[in-house]
Design an enzyme around this catalytic site. Structure first.
Site, PDB file in Angstrom:
ATOM      1  N   ASN A  66       0.216   2.093 -20.357  1.00  0.00           N
ATOM      2  CA  ASN A  66      -0.253   1.363 -21.538  1.00  0.00           C
ATOM      3  C   ASN A  66      -1.613   1.824 -22.063  1.00  0.00           C
ATOM      4  OD1 ASN A  66      -1.869   0.406 -19.562  1.00  0.00           O
ATOM      5  ND2 ASN A  66      -1.355  -1.754 -19.795  1.00  0.00           N
ATOM      6  N   ASP A  82       2.103  -2.792   1.143  1.00  0.00           N
ATOM      7  CA  ASP A  82       0.878  -2.824   1.938  1.00  0.00           C
ATOM      8  C   ASP A  82       0.583  -4.274   2.299  1.00  0.00           C
ATOM      9  OD1 ASP A  82      -1.655  -1.786   2.972  1.00  0.00           O
ATOM     10  OD2 ASP A  82      -1.399  -0.184   1.497  1.00  0.00           O
ATOM     11  N   ASP A  89      -2.530  -2.851   6.960  1.00  0.00           N
ATOM     12  CA  ASP A  89      -3.916  -2.403   6.855  1.00  0.00           C
ATOM     13  C   ASP A  89      -4.731  -2.806   8.094  1.00  0.00           C
ATOM     14  OD1 ASP A  89      -5.834  -1.291   4.790  1.00  0.00           O
ATOM     15  OD2 ASP A  89      -6.849  -3.178   5.234  1.00  0.00           O
ATOM     16  N   GLU A 121      -1.807   0.576  10.363  1.00  0.00           N
ATOM     17  CA  GLU A 121      -2.994   1.434  10.323  1.00  0.00           C
ATOM     18  C   GLU A 121      -3.889   0.971  11.460  1.00  0.00           C
ATOM     19  OE1 GLU A 121      -6.611   2.695   7.304  1.00  0.00           O
ATOM     20  OE2 GLU A 121      -6.068   0.612   7.603  1.00  0.00           O
ATOM     21  N   HIS A 169      -4.926   7.961   0.706  1.00  0.00           N
ATOM     22  CA  HIS A 169      -5.922   7.540  -0.287  1.00  0.00           C
ATOM     23  C   HIS A 169      -7.326   7.371   0.287  1.00  0.00           C
ATOM     24  CE1 HIS A 169      -4.854   4.001   1.886  1.00  0.00           C
ATOM     25  NE2 HIS A 169      -5.797   3.307   1.294  1.00  0.00           N
ATOM     26  N   ASP A 170      -7.474   7.477   1.605  1.00  0.00           N
ATOM     27  CA  ASP A 170      -8.796   7.339   2.231  1.00  0.00           C
ATOM     28  C   ASP A 170      -9.347   8.673   2.726  1.00  0.00           C
ATOM     29  OD1 ASP A 170      -8.768   4.549   1.979  1.00  0.00           O
ATOM     30  OD2 ASP A 170      -7.786   4.276   3.925  1.00  0.00           O
TER      31      ASP A 170
END
Ligand code: NOJ
Length: 579
Positions: free
Chosen positions: A23, A98, A199, A266, A339-340
């Site tokens: 968008n 997640d 997580d 994790e 992503h870390d």
């Protein structure tokens, strides 16, 4: 060994904020992901792991959840999410969500109540303590710099936050909290999801005495305290804490065991022995864990930002000890970035001249080890780290907090920036590069984080047009995994563990053998084939330098009964034979 779909699957991780914006607000969203489902199907992955899409003030990009049962406004609506789940299932893919329940956001309704007064019914949902001698209740450091405690004015007490101060830790000692979490998990599972990525799940149980981390007693604690620092890593009091296995077994009994799902935890600072406890098939906790040992191979004694070169022998040692420990007991997960973490091709391969072969070589490793492979978005086209010119261009809270802490301490700013270029989490979070149009086709607006300028060369459109691309190599590896049980269920034996150039290992399954040889350097190398292997006339099965090239060399080697295999820079070869 039990055979299950999640052992046979390849997982693809989506970081929604950076995947595809539908968008034009510069932020990736659920309809954006929807528009790319055919792409994911083409790649061939079986499971999608979606990073948090729940309502969140985004202090830590969705890892600070203010409502576990609503979708973040920027990402869309629950209806969009339902469509995504349906779209994936229609295409034969599964979805894992997640689960972030070590902490919530400070904007969660529970915390808003909890902070009101000491006798509020929600007080005990979080971990509150009075100060000690005018200071925090203990000396624990937050993972995101500074103290892990914040004083709250309303009651003049401190709450614990192992991550940012907007991520207060939930109190798992409280049974009502656990039940709320199990109810919420059940609600998602009843919507039809296929599992959870949990997580920092090994941090949920804290020693209720909350002792200081700093101690002069060498017998206590595993991390030597750094005397120069005010706050210290208190992991010995909350990593794999006293009740963590009890909680996970309870969660398994009350929730997980009732569904055919997969779980991956994790887990910070865990050893293979811990991994066996979390994933042991007879223990009813989790299916697999992400450990951090490989991600620490280039960290010096000062931690993540204290960078040192990695050694291949150490990588092999870590991989091999996890393989050995979990063999026939638990299950491994294999990842080289997420992503870390920095982009794998920049960290373990070569992101200039040998970008393509090195990305494929690393992919060969991930997909031919026992364990479930995890691909992080963009990895399949060889996306690289980024150097942003100013600290203001960075968005990641961990990076920014560290920068300011080091700056306040008078450290050298150039050196800090060098560490950021190598290790910042924003390296992995730059928008997905779809094509060579403006903003890499990620958005029609201004992206929330700078697009890597190399998008003109590195993008999905280019990869799909090139039969020799990294993308098609991944596609092939994924197909092979699906077709060949040896890749999933074969035994693993490392060869020449001390060699610093080549990573070689064997897989074996019901009389079949695979030999994987990976050149981790930008120089040509020679691998000496075992006499017995040479005698079996192994067939070259996969090579990142193209089948014909490798096959010709192998035939030549066989013809002359040569035992030496020459390898190009970053070449990967997999040979197969039957005993
Ligand atoms: C691990 C997540 O992967 C990371 O992105 C997050 O910042 C922390 N846990 C805190 O939730």
């Amino acid at each position: 060994m039990n055979k299950t779909w999640w052992k046979e699957s390849v997982v693809y991780q989506i970081y929604p904020r950076s995947f595809m914006d539908s968008n034009g607000d510069g932020i990736g969203d659920l309809p954006g992901i929807m528009s790319k489902l055919d792409y994911l199907q083409q790649l061939g992955v079986q499971v999608i792991w979606l990073c948090p899409v729940y309502q969140s003030p985004n202090d830590d990009n969705g890892y600070d959840i203010s409502n576990y049962q609503q979708i973040m406004d920027e990402f869309g609506t629950m209806d969009d999410w339902e469509q995504l789940l349906e779209g994936l299932h229609q295409r034969g893919m599964k979805l894992i969500m997640d689960l972030v329940v070590n902490h919530s956001s400070d904007e969660h309704a529970w915390f808003a109540e909890s902070r009101q007064s000491k006798d509020n019914p929600y007080r005990d949902y979080y971990i509150w303590r009075p100060g000690k001698d005018g200071r925090e209740p203990n000396d624990w450091a937050s993972f995101f710099s500074g103290s892990a405690w914040k004083k709250d004015a309303a009651t003049d007490e401190y709450y614990l936050h192992l991550f940012s101060s907007k991520q207060p830790d939930l109190n798992w000692e409280n049974e009502t909290v656990r039940d709320e979490i199990y109810r919420m998990m059940t609600w998602w599972l009843d919507k039809g999801i296929d599992g959870f990525r949990m997580d920092v799940i090994n941090l949920i149980s804290k020693d209720p005495a909350l002792p200081d981390a700093y101690t002069h007693d060498p017998g206590i604690g595993t991390m030597p305290p750094n005397e120069e620092q005010t706050y210290h890593f208190g992991g010995q009091h909350f990593v794999n804490g006293p009740r963590v296995h009890e909680y996970l077994q309870e969660m398994n009994e009350k929730v997980l065991s009732r569904y055919d799902i997969m779980t991956v935890g994790e887990t910070v600072n865990v050893t293979p022995e811990d991994g066996a406890l979390y994933t042991g098939e007879d223990r009813n906790e989790l299916n697999m864990v992400f450990h951090f040992e490989l991600m620490g191979v280039d960290s010096g004694p000062g931690g993540k930002w204290d960078i040192r070169p990695w050694r291949l022998s150490e990588i092999k040692e870590i991989i091999s000890k996890w393989q050995t420990m979990l063999h026939n007991k638990g299950w491994n997960s294999n990842y080289l970035n997420n992503h870390d973490q920095p982009r794998m091709v920049s960290r373990f391969g070569n992101d200039s001249v040998y970008r393509k072969p090195s990305a494929k070589m690393l992919a060969t490793l991930l997909h031919t080890l026992p364990g479930t492979p995890y691909i992080y978005q963009g990895e399949e086209i060889g996306m690289t780290n980024i150097r942003l010119s100013a600290i203001e261009d960075y968005r990641d809270i961990e990076t920014l907090n560290m920068y300011h802490e080091y700056k306040d301490a008078g450290k050298n700013l150039d050196q800090i920036m060098e560490s950021i270029y190598v290790k910042s989490r924003d390296n992995a979070r730059t928008p997905m590069q779809w094509d060579d149009s403006a903003q890499a086709g990620f958005t029609k607006g201004m992206p929330w984080l700078t697009v890597n300028p190399n998008y003109t060369e590195i993008n999905v459109e280019e990869a799909l047009a090139d039969p020799d691309s990294i993308f098609y190599y991944y596609q092939r590896l994924i197909e092979l995994r699906r077709a060949e049980p040896i890749i999933v269920y074969g035994d693993y034996t490392v060869l020449q563990p001390d060699d610093e150039q080549l990573f070689a290992y064997m897989r074996s399954y019901e009389g079949q053998k695979l030999l994987v040889v990976l050149n981790f350097t930008d120089q040509a190398q020679v691998f000496l084939l075992d006499e017995e292997v040479a005698y079996n006339q192994p067939e070259l099965w996969i090579s990142n330098y193209g089948g014909d090239h490798g096959r010709a060399l192998a035939q030549e080697a066989n013809m002359h009964n040569l035992r030496s295999l020459p390898l190009e820079p970053y070449e990967a070869r997999v040979y197969r034979w039957q005993e």
